[in-house]
Design an enzyme around this catalytic site. Structure first.
Site, PDB file in Angstrom:
ATOM      1  N   HIS A 177      -1.515   1.041   7.414  1.00  0.00           N
ATOM      2  CA  HIS A 177      -1.895   1.129   6.000  1.00  0.00           C
ATOM      3  C   HIS A 177      -1.641   2.546   5.503  1.00  0.00           C
ATOM      4  O   HIS A 177      -1.797   3.517   6.252  1.00  0.00           O
ATOM      5  CB  HIS A 177      -3.381   0.779   5.858  1.00  0.00           C
ATOM      6  CG  HIS A 177      -3.862   0.635   4.450  1.00  0.00           C
ATOM      7  ND1 HIS A 177      -3.273  -0.208   3.537  1.00  0.00           N
ATOM      8  CD2 HIS A 177      -4.903   1.233   3.790  1.00  0.00           C
ATOM      9  CE1 HIS A 177      -3.937  -0.149   2.388  1.00  0.00           C
ATOM     10  NE2 HIS A 177      -4.922   0.728   2.519  1.00  0.00           N
ATOM     11  N   CYS A 219       0.813  -1.216   0.000  1.00  0.00           N
ATOM     12  CA  CYS A 219       0.000   0.000   0.000  1.00  0.00           C
ATOM     13  C   CYS A 219       0.848   1.268   0.000  1.00  0.00           C
ATOM     14  O   CYS A 219       0.541   2.238  -0.679  1.00  0.00           O
ATOM     15  CB  CYS A 219      -0.942   0.004   1.199  1.00  0.00           C
ATOM     16  SG  CYS A 219      -0.080   0.067   2.787  1.00  0.00           S
ATOM     17  N   ASN A 233      -8.001   4.667  -1.850  1.00  0.00           N
ATOM     18  CA  ASN A 233      -7.400   3.425  -1.375  1.00  0.00           C
ATOM     19  C   ASN A 233      -6.766   2.688  -2.561  1.00  0.00           C
ATOM     20  O   ASN A 233      -6.842   3.144  -3.706  1.00  0.00           O
ATOM     21  CB  ASN A 233      -8.461   2.558  -0.691  1.00  0.00           C
ATOM     22  CG  ASN A 233      -7.876   1.625   0.348  1.00  0.00           C
ATOM     23  OD1 ASN A 233      -6.690   1.322   0.342  1.00  0.00           O
ATOM     24  ND2 ASN A 233      -8.712   1.138   1.256  1.00  0.00           N
TER      25      ASN A 233
END
EC number: 3.4.22.40
Length: 441
Positions: free
Chosen positions: A361, A70, A382
């Site tokens: 994250h 990520c 995201n």
């Protein structure tokens, strides 16, 4: 002296439960649907709308699939938004597999160097045990990506596309970590026997390079950059290197960007720079470094950058009070206290100190909503694909940001002279296992 749980106490617990028949309704719903579905707050869903007063234009979301990249996706997304706007591209992506290849090879070297450095310590020392827990992994920090780009540049996704193992990384990580732990055994024995560890390490890295080429492909040294922009005009540049591509097309001086953290624990004063021992990927690369600031300072810098049309890399604890289906992150999204009848009331500092929360994250802030002069929600890009959230985008309430956001990366022009000077001072080194040394997955 410790005391055991008695049957008398158990009978008392059961009696108290039976005295509250109203909870049978909650019990039935939770047992059938699960905690989150049964306690979801419809008021929160209505109040957190995906509409924003200030928003940076972006394309469809990327997808890290079943990998922990990520932090890499988030950084490359901030770059591609700028590049897409400059060149008039649509849904263009930079290769996450290219940076992933170099990250894994460099992390292998970083680990082996640390094993050699600590070879005189006992195997069960806390530091050696910590190193062996995870020789390498997918996760990372902003400064790690800076190190990769400064050394290797970037390429379009078409020049080094995804492979099976880049998107489903578990088997590769297992095999690579097994190999690195085996190498650790060999290097520690060689150190004890006063043998050449540098030569051994080079042989090990050559074999790891082959493993990565066989699973991820070999990174290109040069490539052709050919595309059509949104006006259908054909553009072409032949035989360009990855570093030249970054400098020519992305053209962001990453030294001008400063990672800000909000860690309100007693051991971390505000307006102080920090680093983390043994955290990194490239030996002699950009060191991990943050400036700890109050949350209002962090949010204002992020807001100002978004208002100026630039997205913001940020790190958070995404699993806390987050509803994936609708993409809402809000402190009131679940009626947990009302349902179960007790409160979980730790502060942000206590959650860090007591191991309940940390940066897990990284995503991208692409919008912010200002109402009556105050920010009340944020648009979040995201990297979990379009089937999660609102076509891959999430909305975070400002209250959620306060509690579960730990880091943003902003251009230094959004910080005061005093804050820049504070960042430039010698950082305090944190232990490798400090919560601010956690990696975004």
């Amino acid at each position: 002296m410790q005391t055991e749980l008695t049957f008398e106490q158990l009978e008392n617990f059961s009696r108290k439960w039976r005295e509250n028949p109203d909870k049978l309704v909650f019990q039935a719903s939770i047992m059938k649907n699960g905690i989150k579905a049964a306690t979801e707050n419809p008021t929160s869903k209505v109040s957190i709308q995906p509409v924003f007063s200030h928003e940076v234009a972006t394309d469809k979301v990327s997808n890290q699939q079943q990998s922990g990249r990520c932090w890499m996706f988030a950084a490359l997304n901030t770059f591609r938004h700028k590049l897409n706007g400059t060149l008039g591209l649509k849904d263009f992506e930079l290769s996450q597999n290219y940076t992933n290849f170099w990250d894994k090879l460099e992390k292998a070297n970083y680990f082996l160097e640390n094993i050699i450095e600590t070879a005189s310590e006992d195997e069960d020392s806390r530091l050696v045990s910590w190193l062996l827990d995870t020789p390498q992994q997918d996760g990372g920090q902003w400064d790690m990506l800076v190190s990769i780009i400064e050394k290797y540049g970037v390429v379009p996704k078409s020049a080094m596309p995804e492979t099976f193992q880049s998107g489903k990384s578990a088997d590769l990580n297992h095999l690579l970590n097994e190999r690195l732990r085996t190498d650790a055994v060999i290097l520690r024995k060689a150190f004890t026997e006063k043998k050449d560890t540098a030569g051994l390490k080079e042989e090990m890295l050559a074999e790891i390079y082959q493993l990565l080429v066989m699973t991820l492909g070999e990174p290109p040294k040069v490539f052709d950059f050919e595309y059509r922009n949104k006006d259908n005009e054909f553009k072409q540049e032949l035989q360009i290197t990855p570093k030249d591509f970054y400098e020519r097309y992305v053209d962001m001086d990453l030294k001008n960007y400063i990672p800000l953290i909000n860690a309100p624990t007693k051991d971390k004063p505000f307006n102080q720079a920090f680093t983390v021992d043994y955290l990194g990927n490239i030996v002699n690369g950009t060191p991990i470094k943050y400036l700890n600031v109050e949350m209002d300072v962090l949010k204002k810098a992020a807001t100002d950058q978004i208002k100026d049309g630039e997205t913001v890399w940020f790190g958070c604890d995404v699993g806390q009070l987050s509803e994936k289906t609708t993409g809402i992150m809000d402190t009131d999204i679940f009626l947990l206290n009302q349902t179960f009848g007790f409160k979980t009331a730790m502060t942000k500092a206590e959650r860090l100190d007591y191991k309940h929360s940390m940066l897990t994250h990284a995503m991208v802030l692409t919008g912010v909503n200002v109402a009556n002069g105050e920010v009340n929600r944020w648009k979040v890009e995201n990297s979990w694909g379009e089937k999660i959230g609102n076509n891959g985008y999430f909305v975070a309430s400002d209250a959620w940001m306060d509690e579960f956001t730990f880091q943003v990366v902003v251009h230094k022009k959004y910080l005061s002279k005093e804050l820049i000077e504070a960042f430039n001072q010698e950082p305090i080194a944190l232990k490798p296992w400090d919560p601010m040394g956690s990696l975004a997955l």
